[in-house]
Scaffold this active site. Sequence first.
Site, PDB file in Angstrom:
ATOM      1  N   LYS A   6       0.863  -1.180   0.000  1.00 57.12           N
ATOM      2  CA  LYS A   6       0.000   0.000   0.000  1.00 57.12           C
ATOM      3  C   LYS A   6       0.905   1.236   0.000  1.00 57.12           C
ATOM      4  O   LYS A   6       1.772   1.371   0.867  1.00 57.12           O
ATOM      5  CB  LYS A   6      -0.890  -0.014   1.244  1.00 57.12           C
ATOM      6  CG  LYS A   6      -1.912   1.097   1.322  1.00 57.12           C
ATOM      7  CD  LYS A   6      -2.827   0.883   2.539  1.00 57.12           C
ATOM      8  CE  LYS A   6      -3.914   1.929   2.639  1.00 57.12           C
ATOM      9  NZ  LYS A   6      -4.820   1.666   3.790  1.00 57.12           N
ATOM     10  N   ASP A 147     -14.425  -0.168   9.213  1.00 52.47           N
ATOM     11  CA  ASP A 147     -14.711  -0.036   7.783  1.00 52.47           C
ATOM     12  C   ASP A 147     -14.854  -1.425   7.165  1.00 52.47           C
ATOM     13  O   ASP A 147     -14.105  -1.807   6.275  1.00 52.47           O
ATOM     14  CB  ASP A 147     -13.583   0.749   7.093  1.00 52.47           C
ATOM     15  CG  ASP A 147     -13.980   1.261   5.712  1.00 52.47           C
ATOM     16  OD1 ASP A 147     -15.188   1.330   5.427  1.00 52.47           O
ATOM     17  OD2 ASP A 147     -13.078   1.595   4.927  1.00 52.47           O
TER      18      ASP A 147
END
Length: 315
Positions: A6, A147
Site C-alpha cells: 500500500k 470499515d
Amino acid sequence: TSVAVKVLRPGVDDLLKADLGFLEVAGRFAEAVAPSFARLSVANVLADLRATMLDELDLKKEATSLETFAAWLESSGSTGVATCPKVYRDASATRVLTMEYLDGVALTDLDALRTMYGASFDAEATLLNALNTWTLSVLSCEFFHADVHAGNLLALPDGRVAFLDFGIVGRVPPRIWSAIAKAGSSIGDRDYEGLAAALVEMGAAEDVDLKAFGRDLEAVVASLDAVAPQINLEDTGSGVAATLAVDDAEITEVLLKLVELSERNGVKLPREFGLLVKQALYFDRYTKLLAPDMDVLTDDRVVAFGDDRSGAIDV
C-alpha cells in the site's frame, strides 16, 4: 513470499489536508448563517472526518493496528476463525505499508464462495466467523475495525475470514460503554423504548419523549428489514456468475436517518456510536445475503453486545 504493498501517492496528503480544511471552514460558516446546521453539528462532523482521514495517511499507524489486531486474535483464541495480514516492518514506512498477501473471496460473491469451498460451503459459518470476530473485538480489543465493507473482508480457502485495511478503527469510550451494552440488549429484546433510553443516556440528553423516540427507532428498524439484497449478474465467458451486492450509499442513508431522528428527538449521538452502527448495518446486509433465515438477535451462536466483558476503550 507474495506481498501486498500500500503506497501513498506523492502530494496526496497536502491535497487532502487542503480539501478537508476547506470543508471544515465551510461547515463552520454554514453553522453561523443557518441555525439548523448548528443543531446538527455539521462543523464537528467535518472535523471528525478530517481527523479520521488524516489518520489514514500515516501507514505506520495502520501497521501498528494490524499488529495489535493480530495479537488480540491470538490472545482471544480467534486465530482458527479469523486473521489479518502480517506486516513486514523492514519494508514499511510512513508512506509505504508492505503486508502478507492473502488470497480469498469477497463475502458477497456467493458463486466464488461455492467454487472455492465446494460441497463443504457453509454460508452461516462464514458469516458467524466474521460477525463474531468483529463483535468480540468491540468487546475486548482496544479498538474495532471501523470499515467492514465487502472489500475489507475475505473468506479464505482454509475457512477463516481475513480482515483487511485498518486505516479506520474505532474505540468505545468507557463513558458510553454501559449505554452501548443496554442498547444491544434492547435491540435483542426488540424493546425500542429501552433502546431510546440507552441512546438518551449515550447522548447525555434530557426531557426526551421516550415513547415517541422509540416509535421512530422501530420504524427505522422496520425499514431495514424491508430491504431486499441486490443481485448482480456477470458474464464470465463460461457462464453467468451471480454476486449479491451491498449498497454503501444505502448504508450511509440509514445511518444519516438514525442521526436525524435522534437529533429531532433532542439526542446528539457520539461519533463512536455512529461508527459502530455503520459496521452493524454492513453485517445486517451480509446476514441477508449469506444467512437470510438466521435471526442474529436470538441465535445463541451470535455474540451480543450485552456480553459481560470490558469493551474496547480509549487509550
